[in-house]
Design a protein around this motif. Structure first.
Motif, PDB file in Angstrom:
ATOM      1  N   MET A   1      37.713  25.837   0.835  1.00 17.81           N
ATOM      2  CA  MET A   1      37.705  26.943   1.687  1.00 17.81           C
ATOM      3  C   MET A   1      36.223  26.953   2.481  1.00 17.81           C
ATOM      4  O   MET A   1      35.978  27.525   3.384  1.00 17.81           O
ATOM      5  N   CYS A   2      35.271  26.348   1.719  1.00 21.04           N
ATOM      6  CA  CYS A   2      33.901  25.871   2.166  1.00 21.04           C
ATOM      7  C   CYS A   2      34.050  24.987   3.136  1.00 21.04           C
ATOM      8  O   CYS A   2      33.369  25.228   4.531  1.00 21.04           O
ATOM      9  N   LEU A   3      34.897  24.005   3.425  1.00 21.84           N
ATOM     10  CA  LEU A   3      35.107  23.267   4.136  1.00 21.84           C
ATOM     11  C   LEU A   3      35.777  24.072   5.580  1.00 21.84           C
ATOM     12  O   LEU A   3      35.468  23.675   6.792  1.00 21.84           O
ATOM     13  N   CYS A   4      36.798  24.721   5.182  1.00 24.92           N
ATOM     14  CA  CYS A   4      37.464  25.550   6.045  1.00 24.92           C
ATOM     15  C   CYS A   4      36.334  26.239   7.305  1.00 24.92           C
ATOM     16  O   CYS A   4      36.607  26.259   8.335  1.00 24.92           O
ATOM     17  N   ASN A   5      35.556  27.086   6.532  1.00 29.53           N
ATOM     18  CA  ASN A   5      34.639  27.941   7.365  1.00 29.53           C
ATOM     19  C   ASN A   5      33.372  27.038   7.971  1.00 29.53           C
ATOM     20  O   ASN A   5      32.941  27.193   8.902  1.00 29.53           O
ATOM     21  N   ALA A   6      33.168  25.913   7.191  1.00 31.41           N
ATOM     22  CA  ALA A   6      32.102  25.234   7.798  1.00 31.41           C
ATOM     23  C   ALA A   6      32.631  24.395   9.023  1.00 31.41           C
ATOM     24  O   ALA A   6      31.964  24.297  10.002  1.00 31.41           O
TER      25      ALA A   6
ATOM     26  N   TRP B   1      48.909  20.104   4.438  1.00 35.26           N
ATOM     27  CA  TRP B   1      49.284  19.883   5.971  1.00 35.26           C
ATOM     28  C   TRP B   1      47.964  20.432   6.745  1.00 35.26           C
ATOM     29  O   TRP B   1      47.561  19.870   7.812  1.00 35.26           O
ATOM     30  N   GLY B   2      47.656  21.857   6.250  1.00 34.93           N
ATOM     31  CA  GLY B   2      46.707  22.351   6.952  1.00 34.93           C
ATOM     32  C   GLY B   2      45.219  21.780   7.274  1.00 34.93           C
ATOM     33  O   GLY B   2      44.944  21.460   8.249  1.00 34.93           O
ATOM     34  N   VAL B   3      44.745  21.255   6.048  1.00 34.06           N
ATOM     35  CA  VAL B   3      43.582  20.431   5.810  1.00 34.06           C
ATOM     36  C   VAL B   3      43.796  19.242   6.948  1.00 34.06           C
ATOM     37  O   VAL B   3      42.919  18.926   7.314  1.00 34.06           O
ATOM     38  N   ALA B   4      44.954  18.548   6.757  1.00 28.81           N
ATOM     39  CA  ALA B   4      45.000  17.275   7.496  1.00 28.81           C
ATOM     40  C   ALA B   4      44.759  17.511   8.906  1.00 28.81           C
ATOM     41  O   ALA B   4      44.244  16.766   9.721  1.00 28.81           O
ATOM     42  N   LEU B   5      45.621  18.647   9.435  1.00 27.94           N
ATOM     43  CA  LEU B   5      45.623  18.647  10.754  1.00 27.94           C
ATOM     44  C   LEU B   5      44.282  19.315  11.455  1.00 27.94           C
ATOM     45  O   LEU B   5      43.898  19.078  12.571  1.00 27.94           O
ATOM     46  N   TRP B   6      43.726  20.217  10.529  1.00 30.62           N
ATOM     47  CA  TRP B   6      42.377  20.871  10.995  1.00 30.62           C
ATOM     48  C   TRP B   6      41.341  19.681  11.151  1.00 30.62           C
ATOM     49  O   TRP B   6      40.577  19.783  11.905  1.00 30.62           O
TER      50      TRP B   6
ATOM     51  N   LEU C   1      31.305  14.151  10.594  1.00 27.27           N
ATOM     52  CA  LEU C   1      31.139  14.242   9.159  1.00 27.27           C
ATOM     53  C   LEU C   1      32.048  15.329   8.342  1.00 27.27           C
ATOM     54  O   LEU C   1      32.622  15.121   7.243  1.00 27.27           O
ATOM     55  N   PHE C   2      32.301  16.463   9.021  1.00 28.16           N
ATOM     56  CA  PHE C   2      33.124  17.581   8.238  1.00 28.16           C
ATOM     57  C   PHE C   2      34.713  16.947   8.560  1.00 28.16           C
ATOM     58  O   PHE C   2      35.360  17.305   7.520  1.00 28.16           O
ATOM     59  N   ALA C   3      34.977  16.405   9.362  1.00 31.12           N
ATOM     60  CA  ALA C   3      36.494  15.668   9.402  1.00 31.12           C
ATOM     61  C   ALA C   3      36.568  14.779   8.099  1.00 31.12           C
ATOM     62  O   ALA C   3      37.812  14.661   7.527  1.00 31.12           O
ATOM     63  N   SER C   4      35.575  13.860   7.964  1.00 33.80           N
ATOM     64  CA  SER C   4      35.669  12.851   6.928  1.00 33.80           C
ATOM     65  C   SER C   4      35.605  13.781   5.612  1.00 33.80           C
ATOM     66  O   SER C   4      36.339  13.207   4.669  1.00 33.80           O
ATOM     67  N   LEU C   5      34.864  14.793   5.150  1.00 30.44           N
ATOM     68  CA  LEU C   5      34.816  15.483   4.186  1.00 30.44           C
ATOM     69  C   LEU C   5      36.315  15.947   3.794  1.00 30.44           C
ATOM     70  O   LEU C   5      36.874  16.078   2.624  1.00 30.44           O
ATOM     71  N   GLY C   6      37.104  16.344   5.013  1.00 31.13           N
ATOM     72  CA  GLY C   6      38.574  16.979   4.803  1.00 31.13           C
ATOM     73  C   GLY C   6      39.377  15.909   4.160  1.00 31.13           C
ATOM     74  O   GLY C   6      40.146  16.054   3.351  1.00 31.13           O
ATOM     75  N   VAL C   7      39.268  14.495   4.705  1.00 32.99           N
ATOM     76  CA  VAL C   7      40.105  13.509   4.292  1.00 32.99           C
ATOM     77  C   VAL C   7      39.953  13.111   2.755  1.00 32.99           C
ATOM     78  O   VAL C   7      40.635  12.999   1.965  1.00 32.99           O
TER      79      VAL C   7
END
Length: 514
Positions: free
Chosen positions: A111-116, A172-177, A263-269
């Protein structure tokens, strides 16, 4: 003598209860009357079965002072069943971390990553606007493009969560966003149309996050811990604003405009790799959870409704026929209206009104979100404590939601009279901190009134809230361009908070309806 008599009666009752089957107890309450002691079995959020085999309570019960009526409460402490959400000592004296704490920790991180990922654009849009010569009204359109996809995926995502569980949908949501985040700087350099399309796709992927969080936590936590779990997860969500607002200008100044997006895309992976291996949609599917923790979770939940059958659709007409549903929808509309105004326009507000530079504006904007993360946990813990103390769900939900709307409304009215950025930051901090009490209000109320359709109901209300967020985000830009100040729109938002608070207290309930 009285203590000895009580101990004797408790022991006798314990001996008798060991032979019971199909008996459901949460706590045993002894109440003193004129004729002696009276046994009273009180039901709290769910049932605990006393059976033979693995479900048998093997440790002696403990007697402790009651909090509300001076009675004596007997609680089961066998096999660490009384361990709280943050863990406790096991039978061998070593610290044991509950599996549900690991789940909520991962949820708070995502959720932190989502809003960041959302906030990066709120900061990056300032140099992008200077580069492309965008007007204030067009800034609102760019900011709202995220919501164009978000408004559709909320309903779809909620239905998918009801059907397939929170783990798959969130993954799936995290992968796509994360993919959309990575593509954003390329799209901005290519064309405005590409940027709007990528931001809409980003919103489409993120729309599943809140329904997935809500349903997954309802599966993993007993009802007297759910508000705390949601508070911790949403604390991560609000900290995402701090992380995004603080890190984005730093990374942009050293790496360039594309730096924070990479940076934030890499943290999602990275998060996704952990989530896939460690989490299940339901605690009964987990191979890591202990028997005692699983029994605690099951005992602390009301009778769970069966999932939707294959091909079965949620009853939209039935849901919309009840006023408590509309109370949730209007609450979500108002919450999103105020939230996205502050989220999207705070850096621009501080730069326009007080003429601070981008890094200073980011810091002034970040402080309120940090305090909101803490106050959200406080709201959740306070809500759970009120439920444990015996207050009704309806009372607790109404109190929390009233604080979450009346408080921000008053703070926004005061914000109109702020003369310095420090004073403005204080009022915004108060507004956001108190608005976090809504997490223990309408956000949890969906599971209260419609546990079987909670994901779908979340999607409906969130879509309505997203439409309101689009209107408020774009409307702020036009109001600022038209009137030259933020004052009028802040007053409109405050009035909306007050009206919805009245509607909520008239029609909301904590009882199950569907």
């Amino acid at each position: 003598m009285a203590a000895a008599a009580l101990s004797s009666k408790a022991a006798a009752f314990s001996a008798r209860s060991s032979n019971l089957t199909d008996t459901h107890l949460n706590s045993l309450r002894f109440k003193k009357t004129l004729l002696g002691f009276q046994y009273k079995i009180s039901r709290r959020c769910g049932n605990l079965s006393l059976r033979g085999g693995s479900g048998r309570i093997r440790a002696p019960a403990t007697v402790e002072k009651g909090k509300r009526n001076g009675g004596l409460v007997v609680r089961c402490t066998a096999e660490g069943l009384e361990r709280g959400i943050f863990g406790g000592r096991g039978q061998e004296g070593n610290f044991v971390m509950p599996e549900r704490l690991k789940v909520v920790a991962l949820m708070a991180c995502v959720m932190c990553l989502c809003n960041a990922d959302r906030v990066v654009m709120s900061v990056a849009i300032v140099p992008l606007a200077a580069k492309h010569g965008w007007s204030s009204s067009f800034l609102g359109i760019v900011q709202s493009s995220f919501l164009w996809g978000y408004i559709f995926s909320s309903v779809i995502g909620g239905a998918l969560v009801d059907k397939y569980g929170g783990k798959k949908v969130m993954g799936w949501g995290v992968a796509l966003w994360s993919l959309a985040t990575l593509l954003t700087p390329w799209a901005a350099n290519h064309s405005t149309a590409s940027l709007l399309a990528v931001r809409a796709f980003f919103g489409l992927a993120e729309g599943v996050a809140l329904p997935a969080m809500n349903i997954l936590l309802s599966r993993w936590f007993p009802c007297d811990e759910r508000a705390t779990a949601v508070g911790l997860s949403m604390g991560g969500f609000h900290l995402g604003n701090v992380v995004g607002l603080v890190l984005t200008p730093i990374v942009m100044s050293s790496v360039g405009l594309s730096g924070p997006f990479i940076l934030f895309a890499s943290l999602g992976v990275l998060w996704l790799s952990t989530w896939t291996l460690r989490v299940t949609s339901d605690p009964q599917e987990s191979l890591s959870i202990s028997n005692s923790e699983l029994r605690l979770i099951q005992a602390g939940k009301s009778n769970a409704p069966p999932p939707l059958k294959k091909g079965e659709l949620p009853p939209l007409r039935l849901l919309l026929s009840k006023m408590p549903t509309w109370a949730i929808i209007f609450a979500n509309v108002t919450n999103n209206w105020g939230y996205f105004v502050l989220l999207s326009w705070m850096p621009v507000y501080f730069k326009t009104v007080f003429n601070v530079n981008l890094k200073q504006a980011a810091w002034f904007s970040a402080v309120p979100w940090g305090t909101m993360a803490f106050s959200g946990y406080v709201a959740g813990a306070a809500s759970d404590n009120l439920i444990k103390a015996g207050y009704s769900l309806t009372f607790v939900r109404k109190v929390m939601q009233s604080i979450g709307f009346i408080g921000p409304g008053l703070a926004l009215l005061c914000l109109n009279y702020a003369k310095t950025p420090v004073v403005a930051s204080v009022f915004i901090t108060v507004a956001l901190s108190l608005s976090s009490f809504s997490q223990a209000g309408f956000l949890l109320n969906m599971q209260d009134i419609a546990p079987r359709y909670a994901g779908f109901l979340h999607g409906i209300s969130n879509s309505a809230g997203t439409l309101a967020a689009i209107i408020s985000t774009i409307g702020t830009g036009y109001f600022v361009q038209w009137l030259g100040s933020f004052q009028a729109f802040l007053t409109v938002t405050a009035c909306l908070y007050f009206i919805t608070a009245i509607f909520w207290n008239l029609f909301a309930t904590g009882e199950r309806i569907f």
